[in-house]
Design a protein around this motif. Structure first.
Motif, PDB file in Angstrom:
ATOM      1  N   GLN A  74       0.837  -1.184   0.000  1.00 64.07           N
ATOM      2  CA  GLN A  74       0.000   0.000   0.000  1.00 64.07           C
ATOM      3  C   GLN A  74       0.869   1.230   0.000  1.00 64.07           C
ATOM      4  O   GLN A  74       1.883   1.278   0.656  1.00 64.07           O
ATOM      5  N   GLY A  75       0.433   2.247  -0.718  1.00 62.59           N
ATOM      6  CA  GLY A  75       1.157   3.513  -0.704  1.00 62.59           C
ATOM      7  C   GLY A  75       1.767   3.808  -2.050  1.00 62.59           C
ATOM      8  O   GLY A  75       1.898   2.945  -2.911  1.00 62.59           O
ATOM      9  N   GLU A  76       2.122   5.060  -2.265  1.00 62.05           N
ATOM     10  CA  GLU A  76       2.772   5.467  -3.497  1.00 62.05           C
ATOM     11  C   GLU A  76       4.250   5.098  -3.428  1.00 62.05           C
ATOM     12  O   GLU A  76       4.711   4.469  -2.491  1.00 62.05           O
ATOM     13  N   ASP A  77       4.992   5.538  -4.448  1.00 60.12           N
ATOM     14  CA  ASP A  77       6.395   5.139  -4.521  1.00 60.12           C
ATOM     15  C   ASP A  77       7.176   5.593  -3.296  1.00 60.12           C
ATOM     16  O   ASP A  77       8.100   4.929  -2.847  1.00 60.12           O
ATOM     17  N   GLY A 119       4.909   3.790   1.939  1.00 60.84           N
ATOM     18  CA  GLY A 119       4.339   2.449   1.821  1.00 60.84           C
ATOM     19  C   GLY A 119       4.562   1.594   3.043  1.00 60.84           C
ATOM     20  O   GLY A 119       5.438   1.852   3.873  1.00 60.84           O
ATOM     21  N   VAL A 120       3.725   0.559   3.173  1.00 62.73           N
ATOM     22  CA  VAL A 120       3.842  -0.466   4.199  1.00 62.73           C
ATOM     23  C   VAL A 120       3.689  -1.809   3.502  1.00 62.73           C
ATOM     24  O   VAL A 120       2.804  -1.988   2.665  1.00 62.73           O
ATOM     25  N   ARG A 121       4.574  -2.751   3.832  1.00 63.22           N
ATOM     26  CA  ARG A 121       4.513  -4.070   3.185  1.00 63.22           C
ATOM     27  C   ARG A 121       4.472  -5.153   4.253  1.00 63.22           C
ATOM     28  O   ARG A 121       5.301  -5.176   5.161  1.00 63.22           O
ATOM     29  N   CYS A 122       3.487  -6.021   4.163  1.00 65.36           N
ATOM     30  CA  CYS A 122       3.362  -7.157   5.071  1.00 65.36           C
ATOM     31  C   CYS A 122       2.968  -8.390   4.263  1.00 65.36           C
ATOM     32  O   CYS A 122       2.166  -8.284   3.342  1.00 65.36           O
ATOM     33  N   THR A 123       3.536  -9.499   4.606  1.00 64.53           N
ATOM     34  CA  THR A 123       3.171 -10.738   3.958  1.00 64.53           C
ATOM     35  C   THR A 123       3.480 -11.898   4.889  1.00 64.53           C
ATOM     36  O   THR A 123       4.512 -11.866   5.569  1.00 64.53           O
ATOM     37  N   PRO A 124       2.595 -12.865   5.058  1.00 65.06           N
ATOM     38  CA  PRO A 124       1.307 -13.045   4.384  1.00 65.06           C
ATOM     39  C   PRO A 124       0.244 -12.170   5.016  1.00 65.06           C
ATOM     40  O   PRO A 124       0.490 -11.488   6.015  1.00 65.06           O
ATOM     41  N   SER A 176       7.287  -4.059   7.227  1.00 66.31           N
ATOM     42  CA  SER A 176       8.307  -3.083   6.869  1.00 66.31           C
ATOM     43  C   SER A 176       7.619  -1.893   6.220  1.00 66.31           C
ATOM     44  O   SER A 176       6.487  -1.994   5.750  1.00 66.31           O
ATOM     45  N   TYR A 177       8.292  -0.747   6.208  1.00 63.67           N
ATOM     46  CA  TYR A 177       7.669   0.451   5.651  1.00 63.67           C
ATOM     47  C   TYR A 177       8.744   1.361   5.084  1.00 63.67           C
ATOM     48  O   TYR A 177       9.939   1.170   5.310  1.00 63.67           O
ATOM     49  N   SER A 195       1.597  10.246   7.788  1.00 58.29           N
ATOM     50  CA  SER A 195       1.192   9.076   8.561  1.00 58.29           C
ATOM     51  C   SER A 195       0.612   8.046   7.600  1.00 58.29           C
ATOM     52  O   SER A 195       0.001   8.398   6.584  1.00 58.29           O
ATOM     53  N   LEU A 196       0.810   6.777   7.932  1.00 62.23           N
ATOM     54  CA  LEU A 196       0.310   5.737   7.036  1.00 62.23           C
ATOM     55  C   LEU A 196      -0.044   4.487   7.818  1.00 62.23           C
ATOM     56  O   LEU A 196       0.679   4.080   8.729  1.00 62.23           O
TER      57      LEU A 196
END
Length: 604
Positions: free
Chosen positions: A21-24, A27-32, A48-49, A125-126
């Motif tokens: 999620q988020g623009e370039d 962003g925030v990345r989570c998996t799974p 991570s963000y 903020s995100l």
């Protein structure tokens, strides 16, 4: 959004799609995005963000990282301040990543967990969406009696290990028959004696088995632990309890064992009777509060006491197997702290390790105990001039308090020169650490950071500046600081009065002006003269002669530099004809005046 899940418990990844999620730049990345974990175990969720390093010439810094499941009054509620997670959550954040650990998982922990970070930028903020969906499953055994044996004390029965989250891929299982470990499939059929109990667990996570159940009838040999996981502070005491029953009513002996402590000589795990272990004999008690229940009390806990503790009993024809998993104790150093929530605001006494069944807290205001406040959440009125702290198991937190009046410091002493690099630093004593905001004169918001940096300060930035320090408990404002940008004189401008041709015998005024800070001092020089001709902004020459003609230089000077401008002054000579005309004109004027006076007197 990126989540890495790990658990010292059963974790099943149902979906391994990465969602970003988020623009370039944000962003925030989570998996799974979906995790299944066994009740009683622990789970770790990692995100991570990223964010821009600078916006509008100002550095971007992260101010807060936290996890939440609920929103109250349009604000997310930090998990650490939620009473249902007290003593069970821990954050490990750094290097633009944050890991949430939840221990002693409960059915109520099934929820969607979201990570949020805020920065010093007004809109920086995100929240990671859609979040991480956690499902907590219990492990239980279902028994089906298929037929009775020829004798009355056994049956041909089918047993099945069930979970609410279907594992992917399908794992193998461990079975415990009357405490004895044995392998098997998810379900199997066999002969069971009336004294037999059965329990199952997912292979690799045997420490979290289901509660033992009787296969044939309601009375069998079994042990059931009240808590599978217990955390306690170093130096405190802890109670580990279990219930038990024997098919053969008469029990000949009972004992508590500490498992998984390596024997120095055998170099292999060995269960040791606590009452015979010199490490414990003076620090343990075994209590039997009621029939069928036993409690092990360990006092003056040490970090080395972290281990698994198991109960066993003997009857005339049976001994409960020592391999059946017991209660895992984790001993840690105290980490009691007060968590402030922006909602309310409210205070929560938090620790990643709280004793089960002993949730009594002590709150302090300005170092004095607040009577009647025993819950993890402080419910009294919060005043910004007070400080608050809490204690659990005689371990005190650091006090929290609103920011004191901020102090503003300039990066360099002395004058601030145009185009130089200057920074203002705002600092305040506060806990939790405050967020800083900078303003100029008319309350124009400049930056949300502890430092306000001018890399090449222009003249237009002269003015008064102040900062505010704010945390969840209050907000204070600094005194105003004047920035007066200094610079050397600019090239002067020179004016001559009167303008036009300058004649001998007349007077002339020369005026020199230059833009400078501080104000310039002026000196006049005439060509070919070593010493100054005059000083001051205005230079006046009276009864001017031809010798006064020539080049004049005006020099403007202050402590930061000097600048000059040159002009040429030409003096014209007066001719004889012009003197004769002046005399005739003067005589005519005198004659006319006398005539008019005579006429006036005759009329009188």
């Amino acid at each position: 959004m990126s989540v890495t899940a790990a658990a010292s418990g059963f974790v099943v990844l149902l979906l391994t799609v990465t969602v970003v999620q988020g623009e370039d730049d944000w962003g925030v990345r989570c998996t799974p995005t979906q995790i299944c974990a066994v009740k009683g175990s622990k789970v770790q969720i990692r995100c991570s963000y990223w964010h821009p390093s600078r916006i509008d010439g100002h550095d971007v810094a992260v101010e807060k990282e936290f996890w939440f499941t609920k929103v109250q009054d349009s604000e997310p509620v930090d998990l650490r301040s939620a009473s249902e997670y007290t003593g069970r959550v821990k954050y490990d954040c750094g290097n633009k990543a944050c890991t949430l650990t939840i221990t002693d998982l409960r059915d109520s922990d099934s929820d969607v967990y979201q990570f949020r970070f805020t920065t010093n930028h007004p809109t920086g903020s995100l929240t990671g969406l859609p979040g991480v969906s956690l499902s907590v499953t219990g492990v239980q055994v279902l028994t089906t009696k298929l037929s009775a044996c020829k004798t009355d004390d056994c049956s041909w029965s089918r047993v099945e290990c069930q979970t609410s989250c279907p594992p992917t891929p399908s794992p193998s299982y461990i079975w415990f028959k009357s405490g004895q470990k044995t392998s098997g499939e998810k379900s199997y059929t066999a002969y069971f004696h009336s004294a037999d109990s059965i329990s199952c667990a997912v292979r690799g996570h045997e420490d979290f088995p289901s509660a033992p159940v009787c296969v044939d009838g309601n009375s069998c040999n079994r042990v059931n632990y009240i808590n599978r996981n217990i955390c306690a502070f170093k130096g405190s005491s802890v109670d580990i309890s279990c219930s038990y029953s024997s098919y053969y009513k008469r029990i000949t002996s009972k004992s508590w064992l500490v498992a998984e402590r390596k024997d120095v000589q055998l170099h292999r795990p060995q269960a040791v009777d606590l009452l015979k272990d010199p490490e414990f004999t003076a620090r343990v008690q075994v209590l039997d509060p009621e029939p069928g229940r036993s409690t092990l009390r360990i006092m003056n806990l040490r970090l080395s006491d972290s281990a698994q503790y198991r109960f066993t009993f003997k009857s005339q024809w049976f001994e409960w197997e020592r391999s059946f998993p017991g209660t895992t104790l984790t001993v840690t150093d105290p980490d009691v702290q007060v968590i402030c929530s922006p909602i309310g605001p409210t205070l929560t006494c938090h620790s990643s390790c709280l004793l089960s069944g002993r949730p009594s807290f002590v709150w302090f205001k300005n170092g004095r105990e607040v009577h009647g406040e025993t819950s993890p959440t402080f419910r009294g009125f919060l005043h910004p001039e007070n400080n608050y702290s809490c204690a659990y198991e005689h371990h005190h937190s650091s006090p929290v308090y609103a920011p004191k009046v901020p102090l503003v410091q300039l990066s360099q002493p002395g004058d601030i020169l145009k185009d130089s690099s200057v920074s203002l630093t705002c600092s305040s004593d506060a806990n939790p650490p405050p967020a800083y905001t900078w303003y100029k004169e008319n309350q124009t918001l400049l930056n949300r950071a502890a430092q306000l940096v001018f890399r090449s300060i222009p003249l237009s930035d002269s003015g008064e500046y102040y900062c505010t320090a704010e945390n969840e408990l209050g907000k204070t404002t600094s005194k105003r600081v004047l920035i007066n940008v200094k610079y050397a004189p600019k090239p002067p401008s020179v004016s001559v009065s009167p303008s036009g041709e300058i004649m001998e015998g007349s007077s002339v005024t020369l005026t020199c002006s230059s833009d400078a800070n501080p104000a310039a001092n002026y000196t006049w020089y005439k060509e070919d003269e070593d010493s100054p001709t005059a000083s001051g902004q205005i230079f006046t020459i009276t009864n001017i002669t031809a010798e006064h003609g020539g080049k004049y230089q005006c020099e403007a000077q202050n402590t930061h530099g000097r600048s000059n401008t040159t002009l040429h002054l030409t003096v014209g000579a007066v001719s004889p004809g012009s003197w004769r005309s002046a005399l005739i004109g003067s005589a005519a004027a005198v004659f006319l005046a006398v005539t008019l006076l005579s006429v006036f007197l005759l009329i009188r």
